[in-house]
Scaffold this motif. Structure first.
Motif, PDB file in Angstrom:
ATOM      1  N   SER A  19      60.500 -15.807  74.717  1.00  0.00           N
ATOM      2  CA  SER A  19      59.558 -15.441  75.663  1.00  0.00           C
ATOM      3  C   SER A  19      59.836 -13.975  76.172  1.00  0.00           C
ATOM      4  O   SER A  19      61.251 -13.478  76.067  1.00  0.00           O
ATOM      5  N   ILE A  70      48.704 -15.809  72.724  1.00  0.00           N
ATOM      6  CA  ILE A  70      50.048 -16.175  72.990  1.00  0.00           C
ATOM      7  C   ILE A  70      50.687 -17.380  72.229  1.00  0.00           C
ATOM      8  O   ILE A  70      49.612 -18.278  71.862  1.00  0.00           O
ATOM      9  N   ILE A 105      53.319 -22.551  75.618  1.00  0.00           N
ATOM     10  CA  ILE A 105      54.005 -22.265  77.045  1.00  0.00           C
ATOM     11  C   ILE A 105      53.748 -23.460  77.875  1.00  0.00           C
ATOM     12  O   ILE A 105      53.258 -24.427  77.440  1.00  0.00           O
ATOM     13  N   ASP A 163      50.934 -15.901  82.121  1.00  0.00           N
ATOM     14  CA  ASP A 163      51.395 -16.622  80.978  1.00  0.00           C
ATOM     15  C   ASP A 163      51.842 -16.050  79.647  1.00  0.00           C
ATOM     16  O   ASP A 163      52.738 -16.410  79.088  1.00  0.00           O
ATOM     17  N   ARG A 164      51.579 -14.700  79.570  1.00  0.00           N
ATOM     18  CA  ARG A 164      52.072 -13.959  78.490  1.00  0.00           C
ATOM     19  C   ARG A 164      53.427 -13.453  78.727  1.00  0.00           C
ATOM     20  O   ARG A 164      54.059 -13.568  77.397  1.00  0.00           O
ATOM     21  N   ALA A 218      55.136 -16.856  77.753  1.00  0.00           N
ATOM     22  CA  ALA A 218      54.842 -17.626  76.614  1.00  0.00           C
ATOM     23  C   ALA A 218      55.943 -17.183  75.586  1.00  0.00           C
ATOM     24  O   ALA A 218      56.248 -16.187  75.416  1.00  0.00           O
ATOM     25  N   TYR A 226      56.743 -22.187  85.803  1.00  0.00           N
ATOM     26  CA  TYR A 226      57.095 -22.150  84.621  1.00  0.00           C
ATOM     27  C   TYR A 226      58.343 -22.358  84.051  1.00  0.00           C
ATOM     28  O   TYR A 226      59.549 -22.216  84.668  1.00  0.00           O
TER      29      TYR A 226
END
Length: 602
Positions: free
Chosen positions: A426, A399, A402, A477-478, A481, A420
């Motif tokens: 993203s 990725i 982030i 996270d993915r 990101a 986040y």
């Protein structure tokens, strides 16, 4: 007197600030951070700005305290999964590898310096361990992503080999001081080793349990708790050393135990310990730099560089190759582990012990150790990224960048509150929805807060607060990101084809015309890959099976392969301009051939 006190405080603060700001240069130019810290100390020392500092005992005292703090944090920050993955080879390198390196180095030092074998082995023990601070920082800032198995091995080895080097150095200092020979290193040394390591392990586990209990059960002010934890770690270090154990092993084990208990205030402790570790590194490196006298280097500069080159290109590679044979590491992995054997502050710190013992060779050994450390950092530290790419041990990024913030809550061992920041490009910024199980609760946009349900489509710059289980952050996270940049060779990295991990391995063998051992014929592809990789497959790992190479693309939380690639043109392992021994007999044959060439014999 007061004026002098203020001047000392001012000078010390300025040096710490210079060292801290030098980290910006290290991040920008890839300079080994330890080298910059030492350089600040050398520049300010007796041959630079003229600051006089020659108290070896004080330097050793400060260095021990700093190293105890660093090792406790190293253990605390090491996930137990990482430790399990590489514990066997790492501990072998940290014990047998250090002894083997010291012996080989001692033989060469005996010939080059004209000292006794015992003195040569003492110098080998002083420079025999890799520096945890240097390895951790370079792996973190080099901009490369190593395969998990290699990265875990390097981190655990550098964090666990100090106790062995310290024990060997103390034992050899005592033997040299008594005027004995190698024959004096008998049963007492072996028993002393098991006593120190055994006590260190037992008290480390007990101390880790005590620290965990203290954090969980006692109500202590949040600001005071991290200070108490560091104080308990240092007390454990001192107590273990006082009764004959290895205090350094004890604090590392205690940190490893406590850091993997899922403690409710772990985030606060980690942030505090990060700062304490940085301060400990800076103070230790500055003190050691101030203690050195570069004007004395001229007589030992050439021998010191020759010894450093022997250590880098001969002693450590041989020791690492022999230690990793039972664990199935590929040649390129073995070569890289050999190369990342950076020497640092621990070697300089151990070089103070002969000075404190009043040995005749103490001044010479301290200067030689300093030159070896500088050579190692210049040669190995500055080439880490390029060597890893040359050996093809890097893997593509999964990725992109982030921005994530962890917020601590009571009972944080069972749930987490994450924030986040939505970045441009993203998945969530392009329309992907956040799963319901993530419990998105709040969005802050342009300084205004709103419920997630009423925020509409998320926009770049939004801050999203989510209340989730600790299992799920990697999945989120993915989503948050930015896209990972794809290099020209990234798409080729995972092979020409995708294979189903659930398919029978025997079908693959029949399709590509190779034979599997009988015990592997009933395995699935995922099971075969896991077996070939020692039970710990991770992203980017490769294993050669017959005429093809299997590459791990994805794994689940249980460590099972869920996606794999297939390459019909396996990465060759015959890239080295020199042979790598495949076993003890092969290593001995290579040494004999090298000796014949040097002596001009056929």
């Amino acid at each position: 007197m007061l004026d002098e006190l203020y001047i000392i405080i001012l000078v010390g603060t300025v040096l710490v600030l210079l060292a801290a700001f030098s980290s910006l240069l290290a991040s920008r130019f890839g300079t080994p951070l330890l080298l910059l810290f030492l350089s600040v100390g050398l520049f300010a020392g007796t041959d630079g700005l003229g600051l006089e500092f020659n108290d070896a005992a004080l330097a050793y005292f400060i260095g021990n305290l700093a190293l105890a703090v660093i090792l406790f944090d190293s253990g605390f920050q090491t996930p137990i999964a990482t430790f399990r993955q590489a514990a066997g080879p790492a501990i072998t390198l940290a014990t047998v590898g250090v002894m083997g390196t010291s012996l080989l180095f001692g033989l060469f030092a005996e010939w080059l310096l004209g000292v006794g074998l015992l003195e040569g082995m003492l110098l080998g023990a002083i420079v025999g361990s890799t520096d945890a601070a240097a390895v951790f920082f370079l792996l973190k800032t080099s901009g490369i992503i190593l395969r998990d198995r290699v990265k875990s091995l390097l981190e655990i080895e550098s964090g666990t080999n100090d106790p062995m080097a310290i024990f060997l150095t103390i034992a050899l200092v005592e033997a040299v001081r008594q005027g004995g020979g190698v024959e004096t290193l008998g049963a007492d040394v072996v028993l002393g080793f098991f006593e120190q390591m055994g006590l260190g392990l037992i008290l480390g586990l007990a101390g880790g349990y005590g620290i965990s209990f203290f954090i969980e059960k006692l109500s202590v002010d949040r600001g005071l708790l991290p200070i108490l934890i560091i104080a308990l770690a240092i007390a454990l270090f001192a107590l273990t050393g006082a009764i004959g154990g290895s205090g350094f092993l004890a604090v590392y084990v205690a940190g490893l135990y406590a850091g993997n208990r899922g403690l409710k205030r772990a985030a606060t402790l980690k942030r505090f310990q990060d700062g304490m570790t940085w301060l400990a590194q800076i103070v230790m490196f500055l003190i050691l730099g101030l203690l050195a006298t570069p004007r004395d280097f001229d007589t030992i500069l050439v021998p010191g560089i020759l010894l450093a080159l022997f250590l880098i290109f001969v002693a450590r590679p041989i020791a690492v190759s022999l230690c990793l044979i039972p664990f199935g590491f590929r040649r390129r992995e073995t070569v890289f582990v050999s190369w990342v054997g950076l020497r640092g502050a621990v070697s300089i710190l151990l070089a103070i012990l002969p000075i404190l013992a009043g040995l005749q060779v103490s001044g010479q050994f301290f200067n030689i150790a300093f030159v070896i450390v500088l050579t190692s950092l210049l040669l190995q530290g500055w080439t880490l990224a390029s060597v890893s790419r040359w050996l093809k041990l890097t893997v593509p990024k999964r990725i992109g960048p982030i921005e994530k913030y962890e917020l601590e809550l009571p009972g944080g061992a069972q749930h987490e509150l994450l924030s986040y920041r939505v970045v441009e490009g993203s998945p969530v910024a392009t329309g992907a929805r956040v799963p319901r199980w993530a419990r998105p609760s709040l969005v802050i946009r342009d300084g205004r807060s709103m419920r997630y349900q009423y925020a509409g489509r998320l926009q770049p710059g939004d801050y999203v607060f989510l209340f989730i289980s600790p299992r799920f952050p990697p999945l989120l996270d993915r989503l948050f990101a930015s896209p990972a940049p794809v290099a020209e060779d990234d798409e080729e990295f995972f092979g020409e084809f995708t294979i189903n991990p659930a398919s029978p391995a025997q079908s693959l063998a029949e399709a590509y015309g190779f034979q599997l051992p009988e015990e592997e014929r009933d395995l699935k592809v995922s099971e075969l890959i896991g077996k070939r990789l020692g039970g710990h497959p991770s992203y980017g790992d490769r294993t050669l099976v017959g005429t093809v190479e299997m590459i791990v693309r994805e794994t689940n939380e249980e460590g099972e392969v869920t996606s794999a690639g297939l390459s019909l043109t396996p990465t060759p392992d015959t890239f080295l301009p020199f042979p790598v021994p495949k076993g003890p007999k092969d290593a001995l044959d290579l040494l004999k051939k090298g000796a014949r060439r040097i002596l001009g014999k056929s």
